[in-house]
Design a protein around this motif. Structure first.
Motif, short mmCIF file in Angstrom:
data_model
loop_
_atom_site.label_atom_id
_atom_site.label_comp_id
_atom_site.label_asym_id
_atom_site.label_seq_id
_atom_site.Cartn_x
_atom_site.Cartn_y
_atom_site.Cartn_z
N LEU A 82 -3.82 -10.19 -23.18
CA LEU A 82 -5.10 -10.73 -22.71
C LEU A 82 -6.10 -10.73 -23.86
O LEU A 82 -6.09 -9.83 -24.69
N ILE A 83 -6.98 -11.73 -23.84
CA ILE A 83 -7.95 -11.81 -24.94
C ILE A 83 -9.32 -12.24 -24.42
O ILE A 83 -9.43 -12.86 -23.35
N ARG A 84 -10.36 -11.88 -25.15
CA ARG A 84 -11.71 -12.38 -24.88
C ARG A 84 -12.53 -12.25 -26.17
O ARG A 84 -12.21 -11.43 -27.04
N ASP A 85 -13.58 -13.05 -26.26
CA ASP A 85 -14.39 -13.04 -27.49
C ASP A 85 -15.38 -11.89 -27.49
O ASP A 85 -15.73 -11.37 -28.54
N SER A 86 -15.85 -11.56 -26.28
CA SER A 86 -16.84 -10.48 -26.21
C SER A 86 -16.52 -9.60 -25.00
O SER A 86 -15.93 -10.08 -24.02
N GLU A 93 -5.42 -15.08 -20.42
CA GLU A 93 -4.07 -14.81 -20.91
C GLU A 93 -3.82 -15.55 -22.21
O GLU A 93 -4.40 -16.61 -22.45
N ILE A 94 -2.92 -15.01 -22.99
CA ILE A 94 -2.64 -15.61 -24.30
C ILE A 94 -1.16 -15.34 -24.60
O ILE A 94 -0.60 -14.35 -24.11
N SER A 95 -0.53 -16.18 -25.38
CA SER A 95 0.89 -15.96 -25.71
C SER A 95 0.99 -14.83 -26.74
O SER A 95 0.02 -14.53 -27.45
N TRP A 96 2.17 -14.28 -26.86
CA TRP A 96 2.37 -13.20 -27.84
C TRP A 96 2.13 -13.69 -29.26
O TRP A 96 1.52 -13.01 -30.07
N ASP A 97 2.62 -14.90 -29.55
CA ASP A 97 2.46 -15.40 -30.92
C ASP A 97 0.99 -15.57 -31.27
O ASP A 97 0.54 -15.18 -32.35
N SER A 98 0.22 -16.13 -30.32
CA SER A 98 -1.22 -16.30 -30.60
C SER A 98 -1.91 -14.95 -30.69
O SER A 98 -2.83 -14.77 -31.50
N GLN A 455 -11.60 -1.72 -20.80
CA GLN A 455 -12.90 -2.34 -20.50
C GLN A 455 -13.71 -2.64 -21.76
O GLN A 455 -14.64 -3.43 -21.72
N TYR A 456 -13.36 -2.01 -22.87
CA TYR A 456 -14.13 -2.19 -24.09
C TYR A 456 -13.36 -2.97 -25.16
O TYR A 456 -13.80 -3.10 -26.29
N ALA A 457 -12.18 -3.49 -24.76
CA ALA A 457 -11.30 -4.15 -25.74
C ALA A 457 -11.57 -5.65 -25.82
O ALA A 457 -12.09 -6.26 -24.88
N HIS A 458 -11.16 -6.24 -26.96
CA HIS A 458 -11.17 -7.69 -27.11
C HIS A 458 -9.77 -8.24 -26.90
O HIS A 458 -9.60 -9.35 -26.45
N LEU A 459 -8.79 -7.42 -27.26
CA LEU A 459 -7.40 -7.85 -27.11
C LEU A 459 -6.63 -6.73 -26.43
O LEU A 459 -6.74 -5.57 -26.82
N TYR A 460 -5.87 -7.10 -25.39
CA TYR A 460 -5.03 -6.11 -24.72
C TYR A 460 -3.56 -6.52 -24.89
O TYR A 460 -3.19 -7.66 -24.62
N LEU A 461 -2.74 -5.58 -25.35
CA LEU A 461 -1.31 -5.86 -25.55
C LEU A 461 -0.48 -4.99 -24.59
O LEU A 461 -0.55 -3.76 -24.67
N PRO A 462 0.27 -5.62 -23.68
CA PRO A 462 1.03 -4.83 -22.69
C PRO A 462 2.31 -4.27 -23.30
O PRO A 462 3.11 -5.01 -23.88
N ALA A 463 2.50 -2.97 -23.17
CA ALA A 463 3.65 -2.31 -23.82
C ALA A 463 4.62 -1.75 -22.79
O ALA A 463 4.21 -1.29 -21.72
N ALA A 464 5.88 -1.80 -23.14
CA ALA A 464 6.90 -1.11 -22.34
C ALA A 464 6.66 0.39 -22.49
O ALA A 464 6.03 0.83 -23.45
N THR A 465 7.15 1.15 -21.54
CA THR A 465 7.00 2.61 -21.68
C THR A 465 8.35 3.30 -21.49
O THR A 465 9.27 2.74 -20.88
N TRP A 466 8.45 4.48 -22.06
CA TRP A 466 9.57 5.41 -21.82
C TRP A 466 10.92 4.71 -21.75
O TRP A 466 11.30 4.07 -22.71
N ALA A 467 11.63 4.80 -20.62
CA ALA A 467 13.02 4.32 -20.57
C ALA A 467 13.11 2.80 -20.34
O ALA A 467 14.14 2.29 -19.94
N SER A 493 5.66 -7.73 -21.03
CA SER A 493 5.43 -6.53 -21.86
C SER A 493 6.54 -6.40 -22.89
O SER A 493 7.69 -6.72 -22.62
N LYS A 494 6.18 -5.89 -24.05
CA LYS A 494 7.16 -5.69 -25.12
C LYS A 494 7.20 -4.22 -25.52
O LYS A 494 6.18 -3.53 -25.44
N ALA A 495 8.35 -3.80 -26.01
CA ALA A 495 8.44 -2.44 -26.58
C ALA A 495 7.48 -2.36 -27.77
O ALA A 495 7.30 -3.34 -28.49
N ASP A 496 6.88 -1.21 -27.96
CA ASP A 496 5.94 -1.05 -29.08
C ASP A 496 6.59 -1.43 -30.41
O ASP A 496 5.95 -2.03 -31.27
#
Ligand SMILES: Nc1nc2c(c(=O)[nH]1)N[C@H]1C(S)=C(S)[C@@H](COP(=O)(O)OP(=O)(O)OC[C@H]3O[C@@H](n4cnc5c(=O)[nH]c(N)nc54)[C@H](O)[C@@H]3O)O[C@H]1N2
Ligand SMILES: Nc1nc2c(c(=O)[nH]1)N[C@H]1C(S)=C(S)[C@@H](COP(=O)(O)OP(=O)(O)OC[C@H]3O[C@@H](n4cnc5c(=O)[nH]c(N)nc54)[C@H](O)[C@@H]3O)O[C@H]1N2
Ligand code: SF4
Ligand SMILES: [Mo]
Length: 734
Positions: A82-86, A93-98, A455-467, A493-496
Motif C-alpha cells: 500500500l502507498i500514499r503520498d502523505s 494498492e500498488i504492485s510489488w515492482d512499483s 498509521q504513520y507510514a507512506h509505504l506498507y509492505l505485507p510480509a509472510a510470518t513464521w512458518a 504477501s512475500k517472505a521478508d
C-alpha cells in the motif's frame, strides 16, 4: 461411593484428521521449542504439537505455542503493498515492482539530499536468520547507511554490551542442561514461568531430581519468586549495589576462587577496591535488602560447588543494565562459575530470534560477531560480499533509541521499520508519535496491516510470518533450529527474504554482488563466514538441523567429520582456562560504581511504575490479541496494585483508574494483589496507548537500552466508571 463412575462421559479429543505434520520452531519466545504443525486432507492447518525427541522441550509447548497455528487465519493481515503520498491521505494498492522502485527512489533521493546516514533502518528479533543476514548485506553493502539497528536495543542490548565488556564477545556461555548440574541458581529480574515457560519446566524437572536453592531478585512476587527458597524484593534499579555487596562479603570472607581468578581474569585489584565501598549495612540502605540476608545469600552462592545466574529484563531494562550484566559476570568470575556444568552466567533472551540478529544481522557490526571498528573484519566481509571495504563505516552508527531522537532533531528523514511496532513498544508514546509524523518517508514492513505504526507510514509492505517461510532461529542456549514452510502467506504477501532481494535489485551496486534466493543458499554463505569464529556453524545444514532438532553452536566441520550422532554442538563457551574472546584470553573484572540516576517516586508521583509481560500475550499483541485462545485471559489493560495502597485510596477490585506520569496518562483496571509492594504498580506493556504513554525510558549509557521498569507515577480516581471502561476499551487497539 462409586456414584456415577461408569456413567461419566469419557473425554473425547476431536479427531482433526491431520494427514501431515511439518517441522517448525516456535516463533514467539527465545526458548526455541521444536514443534510440528498439522495439516488436514483439505490442506488446512489445524493443529500444533511439541516434538517428543527434541532436547529443548521434550514434547511440551506453552499456551502460546499450542495455539500458534491459529495465527494463519488471524484477522488484520496485510495482503497487498500500500502507498500514499502523505500520512493524511488514504492508502492505495500498488504492485510489488512499483513499491520496490518507489522505495529505492526515495532512499536515493533522501541520501543524495541529506547524506547517506539520513535514511535509517530498524529491524527486529523475529525474522529468520537468513533474512537478517540478507538485510545486513543490503543495508551495509548496498544502501550504505550506518543508522541501522534492531528492536533488540529495547531488549538485549545490555546483555550484549555486558558480555562484550566482560568476556570480549557476545554469546551466552551456558545452556539449559546447566540446571541439571547446578548447586545454586540466582535469577535476576526474570519471570521464567510466564515468559519462558518451557525453560522453567526444565528447571523444575532438574529440581525434582535433585534439590538446590533458588534465589530470586525481583521487586515483585512473581510466579518464580513464589517457587524460590529466597526472594529478595529489591528496590528498583539498584541491582548493582546488591551485586557489589555480595562481592564485598565473598571477598572479605575469602570465599572467592583465587586460582580461577589468576588463570582467567584481569582487573581484580580495581574490582576489590571498589567493592570495599559496599559493606552490607550501607548497601542495604540503598537496595532495600536486609544486611544479614545479603551475607547469607553471598555465602550460599559462593560456597556452592557450582552456581549459576540467569537474568532477563529486570536487569537489562535499566539505566544500569549493562553494569548489571557485568556485575553478574563479575560475581561468576570471582567464584569460578563460567564454562563449567552448572556454573554459568546465562542471559535468558527474549524474541524467538534475538540471538540470530545478534549473530548475523550486521546491526551493530558485521556478520558473525565481526566489528565495524576492526579493519580485518571490514576487509573479510568486503571481499566476501564483493563490496569495497572503504564503503563500510569504521564504527557503529546510532542505536534505535538514538535514531528516534535524531529524527526529532531533523538529521534522519527516512525510516524503514521491519517487524517492529514502536508506536506500542517504545517508551513515551506521545513523543514517538510526533517523531514518526516528522518523517519524509516511513516504510512499515509487517505481517499485519493493522499495526499501530502503519498509521504513520507512506509505504506498507505485507510480509509472510513464521512458518509461511523457511529458515533458522537461534535460541537462548545458542541452539540453531529450523522452521519449515507449512502454508502460503495471505494474498500477495512475500517472505521478508524475497522483499530484501527485490529491493536489492533496484540498486545497481547489487549487480556485482550475490543475493541468493533460497534460504539454504543464504545459510551456506553464513556457514562459510562462520569458519573459525566463536559462532562457528560450518558443520550445520538445514536438513541436519531438523534431524537433530536443533544444534548448538559452535558446531564445526571437524565435528561433522568425527561423525557423532546426535551432533554434540557447543554446550558451553569458555570451558578452558584463558579461552575468553579478548586477545589475551582473559576475562575482565570491571569495577561498578553506582550512580543513582533514575526517576524515582516522590510526593507528586508516589508510585514506582514497573512494566513487563503476561504469559498469554506476546508483545504488542499483533498475534496473541487476535487469537481467542490467548486473548481471552487478558483482553483489557490492567494494573497490579497492592490491596493496602488500594484501600488507602478507596480503589476497589475491577475499578478503572487513571495513571498519570510526567509524560502522559492511561486508563486501566485495578487488580488488587500482594504481588506488588505498597509503593509500586505493575502494568503489562502489551496494550496500545497504555503504559508506554507513561514510561520515561532513560537510557543505559553503554547499551542505549531504555529503563522501562523504573518510572514514577500517580493514580487518579475516576468518577464516571462507564466512560472509563469505554476509554480503556478503546486502548485495546483492535
Ligand atoms: N508470554 C510472553 N513471553 C515472552 C514475551 C512476551 O511478550 N510474552 N516476550 C519475550 C521477550 S522479547 C523478552 S525480552 C522476555 C522478557 O522476559 P522477562 O524479563 O522475564 O519479563 P518482564 O515481565 O519484562 O520482566 C521480568 C521481571 O523484571 C522485574 N523487575 C522490574 N524492575 C526490576 C529491577 O530493578 N530489578 C530486578 N532484579 N527486577 C526487576 C519485574 O518485576 C518482572 O517481574 O520474555 C520473552 N517471552
Ligand atoms: N513498557 C515496556 N515496553 C517494552 C518492554 C517492556 O518490558 N516494557 N519490552 C521491550 C522489549 S524487551 C521488546 S523485545 C520490544 C518488542 O517490541 P516490538 O518489536 O515493537 O513488538 P512486537 O509486537 O513483537 O512487534 C513485532 C512486529 O513484527 C510483526 N511480525 C511478526 N513476524 C513478522 C515477520 O516474519 N516479518 C515481518 N515483516 N513482520 C513480522 C508483528 O506483526 C509485529 O507488528 O518491546 C519493548 N517495549
Ligand atoms: S515456551 Fe516460548 S518457544 Fe516454547 S512454546 Fe512457549 S512461546 Fe513457544
Ligand atoms: Mo524483548
Amino acid at each position: 461411593m462409586l456414584f456415577g463412575r461408569n456413567k461419566k462421559n469419557p473425554i473425547k479429543i476431536a479427531d482433526k484428521k491431520i494427514v501431515k505434520w511439518t517441522y517448525a520452531t516456535c516463533g514467539y519466545c527465545s526458548v526455541g521449542c521444536s514443534m510440528e504443525i498439522g495439516t488436514n486432507s483439505d490442506g488446512k492447518v489445524v493443529g500444533s504439537r511439541g516434538v517428543g525427541d527434541a532436547h529443548v522441550n521434550q514434547g511440551k509447548l506453552c499456551v502460546k505455542g499450542i495455539f500458534e497455528h491459529e495465527l494463519f487465519e488471524s484477522s488484520g493481515r496485510g495482503d497487498k503493498p500500500l502507498i500514499r503520498d502523505s500520512i493524511h491521505q488514504g492508502y492505495r494498492e500498488i504492485s510489488w515492482d512499483s513499491a520496490a522502485e518507489t522505495m529505492a527512489d526515495k532512499i536515493r533521493q533522501i541520501q543524495q539530499t541529506y547524506g547517506r546516514d539520513s535514511f535509517a533502518v530498524v529491524s527486529t528479533g523475529q525474522l529468520l536468520t537468513e533474512e537478517f543476514y540478507t538485510l545486513g548485506k543490503l543495508t551495509r553493502g548496498v544502501i550504505g547507511t550506518n543508522n541501522y539497528d534492531g528492536n533488540t536495543t529495547l531488549c538485549m542490548a545490555s546483555a550484549v554490551s555486558g558480555y562484550k565488556r566482560s568476556f570480549g564477545s557476545d554469546g551466552p556461555p551456558g545452556c539449559y542442561d546447566d540446571f541439571e548440574h547446578t548447586d545454586c541458581l540466582m535469577a535476576w529480574g526474570s519471570n521464567l514461568p510466564e515468559q519462558h515457560p518451557i525453560i522453567y519446566w526444565r528447571l523444575q524437572e532438574a529440581r525434582e531430581k535433585r534439590d538446590f536453592p533458588i534465589i530470586v531478585i525481583d521487586p515483585r512476587v512473581t510466579m518464580l519468586a513464589q517457587k524460590a527458597d529466597i526472594h529478595l524484593a529489591i528496590t528498583p534499579g539498584t541491582d548493582v549495589v546488591l551485586q557489589n555487596a555480595l562481592m564485598y562479603v565473598i571477598l572479605n570472607e575469602n570465599l572467592e576462587d583465587r586460582d580461577y581468578i589468576a588463570a582467567n581474569t584481569v582487573g581484580f585489584e580495581q574490582l576489590e577496591a571498589e567493592v570495599q565501598k559496599y559493606d552490607p549495612a550501607s548497601a542495604s540502605a540503598i537496595c532495600g535488602i536486609n544486611e544479614d540476608m545479603i551475607r547469607h545469600v553471598a555465602r550460599v552462592y559462593a560456597k556452592a560447588d557450582s552456581a549459576m545466574s540467569i537474568w532477563t529484563m529486570g536487569i537489562n531494562q535499566s539505566t544500569h543494565g549493562s553494569d548489571g550484566v557485568v556485575g553478574i559476570n563479575n560475581l561468576n568470575l570471582i567464584t569460578g562459575n563460567i564454562g563449567k556444568p552448572g556454573g554459568t552466567s546465562l542471559s535468558i533472551t527474549g524474541q524467538c530470534n534475538a540471538m540470530g540478529t545478534r549473530e548475523w544481522s550486521s546491526c551493530s557490526g558485521l556478520p558473525g560477531y565481526r566489528a565495524l571498528e576492526n579493519p580485518e573484519h571490514r576487509e573479510e566481509i568486503g571481499k566476501f560480499w564483493n563490496v569495497d571495504p572503504e564503503f563500510f563505516p569504521k564504527k557503529r552508527g546510532l542505536a534505535q533509541t538514538d535514531i528516534f531522537p535524531a529524527i526529532e532533531a531533523g538529521h534522519i528523514k527516512g525510516l524503514w521499520l521491519v517487524a517492529t511496532n514502536p508506536m506500542t513498544s517504545m517508551p513515551n508514546t506521545e513523543r514517538t508519535r510526533k517523531i514518526l509524523e516528522k518523517l519524509d518517508f516511513l516504510v512499515v514492513q509487517d505481517s499485519y496491516v493493522d499495526v499501530e505504526t502503519t498509521q504513520y507510514a507512506h509505504l506498507y509492505l505485507p510480509a509472510a510470518t513464521w512458518a509461511e517461510k523457511e529458515g533458522v532461529f537461534t535460541n537462548t542456549e545458542r541452539r540453531v533450529n529450523i522452521v519449515r514452510k507449512v502454508t502460503d502467506a495471505p494474498g500477495e504477501s512475500k517472505a521478508d527474504l524475497d522483499i530484501f532481494n527485490l529491493l536489492a535489485k533496484q540498486f545497481e551496486k547489487s549487480n556485482e554482488m550475490n543475493f541468493p534466493e533460497k534460504p539454504a543458499d543464504v545459510f551456506n554463505e553464513m556457514r562459510e563466514l562462520s569458519k573459525g569464529r566463536l559462532v562457528d556453524i560450518s558443520g550445520m545444514d538445514h536438513d541436519l538441523i531438523e534431524k537433530s532438532r536443533g544444534i548448538q553452536w559452535p558446531y564445526t566441520e571437524q565435528q561433522v567429520a568425527a561423525k557423532e550422532t546426535p551432533p554434540p554442538g557447543g554446550k558451553r563457551l569458555y570451558t578452558e582456562d584463558g579461552s575468553f574472546s579478548y586477545a589475551d584470553g582473559m576475562a575482565k573484572l570491571i569495577p561498578l560504581p553506582f550512580i543513582d540516576n533514575n526517576e524515582v517516586p516522590d510526593e507528586d508521583f508516589p508510585f514506582w511504575l514497573n512494566t513487563g509481560r503476561l504469559v498469554e500475550h506476546f508483545h504488542t499483541r499483533t498475534k496473541t490479541g487476535k487469537l481467542g485462545n490467548t486473548n481471552k485471559y487478558s483482553p483489557i489493560p490492567f494494573m497490579e496494585i497492592n490491596p493496602d495502597a488500594a484501600y488507602e485510596m478507596g480503589i476497589s477490585q475491577g475499578e478503572y483508574v487513571r495513571c498519570v506520569s510526567r509524560r502522559g496518562d492511561a486508563v486501566v483496571m485495578a487488580m488488587l494483589t500482594q504481588r506488588v509492594p505498597r509503593n509500586m504498580v505493575f502494568i503489562p506493556f502489551h496494550f496500545f496507548d497504555c503504559v508506554n504513554r507513561l514510561t520515561l525510558g532513560l537510557l543505559d549509557p553503554h547499551s542505549r537500552q531504555p529503563a522501562y521498569k523504573q518510572s514514577a507515577m500517580k493514580i487518579e480516581i475516576l468518577q464516571d466508571q462507564k466512560a472509563a471502561a469505554q476509554l480503556s476499551k478503546e486502548m485495546r487497539s483492535f
